[in-house]
Every structure is written in structure tokens, then in C-alpha cells.
Enzyme design. Sequence first.
Site, mmCIF file in Angstrom:
data_model
loop_
_atom_site.group_PDB
_atom_site.id
_atom_site.type_symbol
_atom_site.label_atom_id
_atom_site.label_comp_id
_atom_site.label_asym_id
_atom_site.label_seq_id
_atom_site.Cartn_x
_atom_site.Cartn_y
_atom_site.Cartn_z
ATOM 1 N N ASP A 35 1.706 -5.867 -2.186
ATOM 2 C CA ASP A 35 1.413 -6.866 -1.211
ATOM 3 C C ASP A 35 0.277 -7.718 -1.132
ATOM 4 O O ASP A 35 -0.898 -6.951 0.096
ATOM 5 C CB ASP A 35 2.696 -7.276 0.380
ATOM 6 N N ASP A 230 -1.887 -14.234 -3.591
ATOM 7 C CA ASP A 230 -0.063 -13.077 -2.461
ATOM 8 C C ASP A 230 0.687 -12.757 -3.663
ATOM 9 O O ASP A 230 2.081 -13.581 -3.668
ATOM 10 C CB ASP A 230 -0.363 -13.984 -1.378
#
Length: 344
Positions: A35, A230
Site C-alpha cells: 500500500d 495509492d
Amino acid sequence: DDQGEVSAVPQLFDVEYLAPVEIGTPPQTLNLNFDTGSSDLWVFSSETPERQQGGQKLFRIEDSTTARRLDNHTWTITYGDGSRSAGNVYTDTVSVGGVTVFGQAVESATSVSASFTHDAASSGLLGLAFDSINQVRPNKQKTFISNALDSLEYPVFTANLKKAEPGNYNFGFIDPTEFTGPLSFIPINATSGFWQFPASGFSISQPGNASFANSTAGMFVPIAHTAIADTGTTLLLLPAALVQAYYAQLPGAKTSASEGGWVFPCKATPPDLVLHIGTYRAVIPGELVRFAPVDTDDFETATVCYGGVQTANGLPFAIYGDVFFKAQFTVFDVEGERLGFAPK
Ligand SMILES: Cc1cc(CN)n(C)n1
């Protein structure tokens, strides 16, 4: 000098991409969600309450001879989608694709929210944003990439995600076979702790006609916005005005309260979305916008499809998630605080 590569395996309809991480001695391999939008490495563990487990592989702390409790340290985190987790902190040996960090903070979950419990495939997250937003207290801990940086051949990692098939993350090198055009770099602003950058707007192009994207016919719509890169977010979340203008080019597209976003007739071919990032033109093929069937569980029979482009509701910035990374090879230049993009 270290280099590493791990396969990034997509879960049902590319909702998330998991990669194997070895933790402890002897190594326990857990599949974690890499992430770039957060900075904590946390795992389901032998401390996670059974009622909050949902079949995930656990990090068995007691089975690792090199696990050390980081006394009086805890963590708690809430993600953009409202999911949450919290727990205790250990240090241990962590390896990703052959790159090893000794004394990596491994955050053990003593509490996870329902969406994590119901995601059997993911044993936790490996954060790849900046150390400033690590959530361990009283002393923040460093991310895996921060700890590994000096041992890497080049202080970079890259993301090469794919639609409905495994992609990969590389650490310490840029593989020229993973992209086609020249890399275009832009500076990022790391003060937010995210991989944050400015984008100036978008244009539309007909599928498969990227050159059209730069012609006057593909009119540029100047909706400037701040974005973060992201990999932990599934979709491409953009300013409402931009999303509205894009779907206006797709007959039958509408917002659906029941589906919680923009949907459109599956038989329609969405136009390519060209995002203007500095001088770079990031082409998002229309077929990536046809994200998932809504009224059945396969594209062949579904009549309504859910869009891969949705509104970044109430967020202070746009979120370029996995839909973006399926179309663009991306270099995360940690030392240079830059992002590099290339078509693939
Ligand atoms: C678990 C998780 C991670 C992210 C992106 N940073 N979201 C939105 N949810």
C-alpha cells in the site's frame, strides 16, 4: 547491492493486489497488501482474536526465534475506506523478494474491523508511503522500504499491476522490459507523508487512439487537482467535476445510490481517459473503466457495469489507485522524491 521482485496477485476483480512477505525465523510467508498510501506493516497474528479472524494465514509470533516485543508501543490506523486495525509492536526479520531488513517493525493486530475479517486472502498490509505517517506510538517506526533503502542498488521501487492477472513490484531497480515509452518524472510533495503530486486536468480519446488524445479533438478539460499515488486503493477517485465531464461522454452512464457510484451499460465501450500530469499524458484505456459487472457476476451476462473511475468524495485530494497502475508503469523514487510514469 540488493534487488528484489515480488509477484503482485490480484484478488477478485482486481480489488487488491497481494504480494508474499517472509517474516521471522524460520520465515513465515504471508500475503500482504502493498500500500503506497500508508506507512505501517501490520499482520494478522497469534494475538488477533479468533472471532475477528476469517481464515487468514497468521504470523505466529511465538514461533519466531527473532521476534522481539517493542515494549510500551502500540498502533492504531484508520484507512480512507473506514477500515481500521490496531495492536502491539514487534521487531523481526522481514524479506521481500530477496531484500532483507533486520529489526523491521512488525505490527501485530489485536483488533481488526469487519472488512479485514471478511478478506480471507489478505494477512495484512505493507505500507510504502513515507515514515512521517507511521502510526506506531510513542515512537514512530520506519517502513520496510525506508529500512531497506541503503541496501538497494537504486533507492527506488516500481509498480507494474495488471488487469485480471499477476503483476509485480520491484525493489532497487527499474526493469526496462516492463514499460514501452520513455519514463516521465514529476516531483512529489512528501510533506503530507503521501506520494502527492499535482495534475492539471484531462482529455478524452477514443479507445486505442492515444494520438487522438493530444489532438484538438480530444479537448483538454482544465480541472486541476492534487493527487496521491495509492496502490492500496482499488479505483481511480477523481474530482466530481472531472468524473461528471468524463461520464458525460458515455451514453447511459449515471450515478446509482444503490451501487454507490457511477454505473453504465456494460455493452458501451468507455472512452479512454487521458490524465494530464505535467507534460505526461497518462492514458487510462476505456476497458479499465469497465471495472466490474453489477447485476450478474460476469461481464458476458451483466447489463450494468460499475465504473473504475469514481468521485473522490469529501477527500482533500484525488486518489490514483490500482486502475491507474494497471495502465501506467510507475517508479517510486524514494530518495529523489519523484514519481516516474511510462506507458506499457
Ligand atoms: C486497507 C486500505 C488501504 C487503503 C489505501 N491506502 N484503503 C483505502 N484501505
